[in-house]
Design a protein around this motif. Sequence first.
Motif, PDB file in Angstrom:
ATOM      1  N   VAL A  72     -19.204 -33.653  20.404  1.00  0.00           N
ATOM      2  CA  VAL A  72     -19.575 -34.879  21.275  1.00  0.00           C
ATOM      3  C   VAL A  72     -20.475 -36.117  20.088  1.00  0.00           C
ATOM      4  O   VAL A  72     -20.609 -36.750  20.545  1.00  0.00           O
ATOM      5  CB  VAL A  72     -20.525 -33.723  22.131  1.00  0.00           C
ATOM      6  CG1 VAL A  72     -21.546 -34.803  22.306  1.00  0.00           C
ATOM      7  CG2 VAL A  72     -19.700 -32.810  23.809  1.00  0.00           C
ATOM      8  N   ILE A  73     -20.781 -35.333  18.930  1.00  0.00           N
ATOM      9  CA  ILE A  73     -21.811 -35.630  18.208  1.00  0.00           C
ATOM     10  C   ILE A  73     -20.540 -36.681  17.864  1.00  0.00           C
ATOM     11  O   ILE A  73     -20.971 -38.221  17.790  1.00  0.00           O
ATOM     12  CB  ILE A  73     -22.149 -34.974  17.157  1.00  0.00           C
ATOM     13  CG1 ILE A  73     -23.152 -34.080  17.850  1.00  0.00           C
ATOM     14  CG2 ILE A  73     -22.403 -36.034  16.200  1.00  0.00           C
ATOM     15  CD1 ILE A  73     -23.617 -33.171  16.773  1.00  0.00           C
ATOM     16  N   LYS A  74     -19.081 -36.639  17.355  1.00  0.00           N
ATOM     17  CA  LYS A  74     -18.148 -37.356  16.560  1.00  0.00           C
ATOM     18  C   LYS A  74     -18.831 -38.555  18.404  1.00  0.00           C
ATOM     19  O   LYS A  74     -18.395 -40.042  17.717  1.00  0.00           O
ATOM     20  CB  LYS A  74     -16.693 -37.302  16.513  1.00  0.00           C
ATOM     21  CG  LYS A  74     -16.621 -36.675  15.672  1.00  0.00           C
ATOM     22  CD  LYS A  74     -15.517 -35.796  15.684  1.00  0.00           C
ATOM     23  CE  LYS A  74     -15.690 -34.836  13.725  1.00  0.00           C
ATOM     24  NZ  LYS A  74     -14.079 -34.508  13.669  1.00  0.00           N
ATOM     25  N   MET A  75     -18.300 -38.127  18.840  1.00  0.00           N
ATOM     26  CA  MET A  75     -18.369 -39.447  20.216  1.00  0.00           C
ATOM     27  C   MET A  75     -19.139 -40.488  19.894  1.00  0.00           C
ATOM     28  O   MET A  75     -19.320 -41.607  20.363  1.00  0.00           O
ATOM     29  CB  MET A  75     -17.960 -38.547  21.320  1.00  0.00           C
ATOM     30  CG  MET A  75     -16.916 -38.175  22.261  1.00  0.00           C
ATOM     31  SD  MET A  75     -17.005 -38.120  23.500  1.00  0.00           S
ATOM     32  CE  MET A  75     -15.270 -36.289  23.287  1.00  0.00           C
ATOM     33  N   LEU A  76     -20.841 -39.507  20.363  1.00  0.00           N
ATOM     34  CA  LEU A  76     -22.375 -40.463  20.472  1.00  0.00           C
ATOM     35  C   LEU A  76     -22.410 -40.947  19.206  1.00  0.00           C
ATOM     36  O   LEU A  76     -22.849 -41.871  18.409  1.00  0.00           O
ATOM     37  CB  LEU A  76     -22.779 -39.149  20.509  1.00  0.00           C
ATOM     38  CG  LEU A  76     -23.015 -38.876  21.731  1.00  0.00           C
ATOM     39  CD1 LEU A  76     -24.203 -37.456  22.134  1.00  0.00           C
ATOM     40  CD2 LEU A  76     -23.593 -39.768  23.446  1.00  0.00           C
ATOM     41  N   LEU A  77     -21.549 -40.748  18.219  1.00  0.00           N
ATOM     42  CA  LEU A  77     -21.770 -41.492  16.932  1.00  0.00           C
ATOM     43  C   LEU A  77     -20.738 -43.033  16.837  1.00  0.00           C
ATOM     44  O   LEU A  77     -21.335 -43.916  16.164  1.00  0.00           O
ATOM     45  CB  LEU A  77     -21.750 -40.763  15.763  1.00  0.00           C
ATOM     46  CG  LEU A  77     -22.212 -39.615  15.145  1.00  0.00           C
ATOM     47  CD1 LEU A  77     -21.827 -38.749  13.789  1.00  0.00           C
ATOM     48  CD2 LEU A  77     -23.972 -40.233  14.397  1.00  0.00           C
ATOM     49  N   ILE A  78     -20.138 -43.109  17.361  1.00  0.00           N
ATOM     50  CA  ILE A  78     -18.612 -44.234  17.020  1.00  0.00           C
ATOM     51  C   ILE A  78     -19.341 -44.917  18.492  1.00  0.00           C
ATOM     52  O   ILE A  78     -19.076 -46.015  18.724  1.00  0.00           O
ATOM     53  CB  ILE A  78     -17.312 -43.768  17.071  1.00  0.00           C
ATOM     54  CG1 ILE A  78     -16.918 -42.680  18.353  1.00  0.00           C
ATOM     55  CG2 ILE A  78     -17.384 -42.899  16.195  1.00  0.00           C
ATOM     56  CD1 ILE A  78     -15.433 -42.756  18.637  1.00  0.00           C
ATOM     57  N   HIS A  79     -20.097 -44.101  19.855  1.00  0.00           N
ATOM     58  CA  HIS A  79     -19.219 -44.875  21.101  1.00  0.00           C
ATOM     59  C   HIS A  79     -19.853 -46.350  21.380  1.00  0.00           C
ATOM     60  O   HIS A  79     -19.646 -47.388  21.928  1.00  0.00           O
ATOM     61  CB  HIS A  79     -19.844 -43.897  22.255  1.00  0.00           C
ATOM     62  CG  HIS A  79     -21.104 -44.124  22.642  1.00  0.00           C
ATOM     63  ND1 HIS A  79     -22.273 -43.569  21.658  1.00  0.00           N
ATOM     64  CD2 HIS A  79     -22.140 -44.685  22.907  1.00  0.00           C
ATOM     65  CE1 HIS A  79     -23.909 -43.619  22.004  1.00  0.00           C
ATOM     66  NE2 HIS A  79     -23.085 -44.974  23.360  1.00  0.00           N
ATOM     67  N   ASP A  80     -21.210 -46.168  20.386  1.00  0.00           N
ATOM     68  CA  ASP A  80     -21.419 -47.735  20.694  1.00  0.00           C
ATOM     69  C   ASP A  80     -21.053 -49.053  19.651  1.00  0.00           C
ATOM     70  O   ASP A  80     -21.760 -50.052  19.089  1.00  0.00           O
ATOM     71  CB  ASP A  80     -23.366 -48.367  20.423  1.00  0.00           C
ATOM     72  CG  ASP A  80     -24.024 -47.514  21.791  1.00  0.00           C
ATOM     73  OD1 ASP A  80     -22.942 -47.846  23.161  1.00  0.00           O
ATOM     74  OD2 ASP A  80     -25.351 -46.679  22.361  1.00  0.00           O
ATOM     75  N   LEU A  81     -20.216 -48.407  18.318  1.00  0.00           N
ATOM     76  CA  LEU A  81     -19.982 -49.135  17.114  1.00  0.00           C
ATOM     77  C   LEU A  81     -19.333 -50.936  17.671  1.00  0.00           C
ATOM     78  O   LEU A  81     -19.132 -51.907  17.036  1.00  0.00           O
ATOM     79  CB  LEU A  81     -19.185 -48.412  16.267  1.00  0.00           C
ATOM     80  CG  LEU A  81     -19.305 -47.386  16.146  1.00  0.00           C
ATOM     81  CD1 LEU A  81     -18.514 -46.611  14.688  1.00  0.00           C
ATOM     82  CD2 LEU A  81     -20.226 -47.605  14.614  1.00  0.00           C
ATOM     83  N   GLY A  82     -18.708 -50.738  18.945  1.00  0.00           N
ATOM     84  CA  GLY A  82     -18.179 -51.549  19.808  1.00  0.00           C
ATOM     85  C   GLY A  82     -19.315 -53.262  19.852  1.00  0.00           C
ATOM     86  O   GLY A  82     -19.025 -54.432  19.948  1.00  0.00           O
TER      87      GLY A  82
END
Length: 202
Positions: A72-82
């Motif tokens: 979950v934390i991995k997803m949240l760390l990368i989800h807005d990089l785009g």
Amino acid sequence: MADIKRSGGVVEDIEKILGFIVEIEKLKDVYRKTKPVGLDRFENSAEHSWHVCLTALMLKDFANEKIDINRVIKMLLIHDLGEIDAGDTIIYANETSENKAKEAAGIGRLLNILPAEMADEFLALWHEFEAGETADSSFAKAIDRVPPLLHNIHGGGHSWKAHGITKEKVFSVNQRIEAGSKELWSVMHNKLEDAVHAGILK
């Protein structure tokens, strides 16, 4: 995560990772539509990433299903990089296929800086988050909604008012929290009702 297959050697892999770390600094210059509680400036997307990760960690025991908080934390760390390439779009706006394509291209560009196996893992997590169909991604997407709501609730509804967001829109969009945590949605629903009664959400 499995050990990286170092086809190019340790030094090359570390150089790629360091290059990625430098490139994602640009997320600190992407500004969102809400202001942190007590501050008269807009939040940047890097701050949001930190905030949602800590929020997820604190609320993990209230997920509807068993989750892997590390994923979950991995997803949240990368989800807005785009957003480095696509910019931020307010959640209440209609997402266009053009904007989503730009964000997907941006995440692809950034992750391609990394060693291939690492890039593949994080790209798969990004797609999982976007789909929101697993227990981990449903919870991650639920948590992603919480800080912006708290910003508005504790900030006089500044973003709602600035963008003409109605209470119907706020309730309908944020009901997705229920898919990740019914208990959390119950509490947030009550807070939104209080915001309506206080006149900050109309």
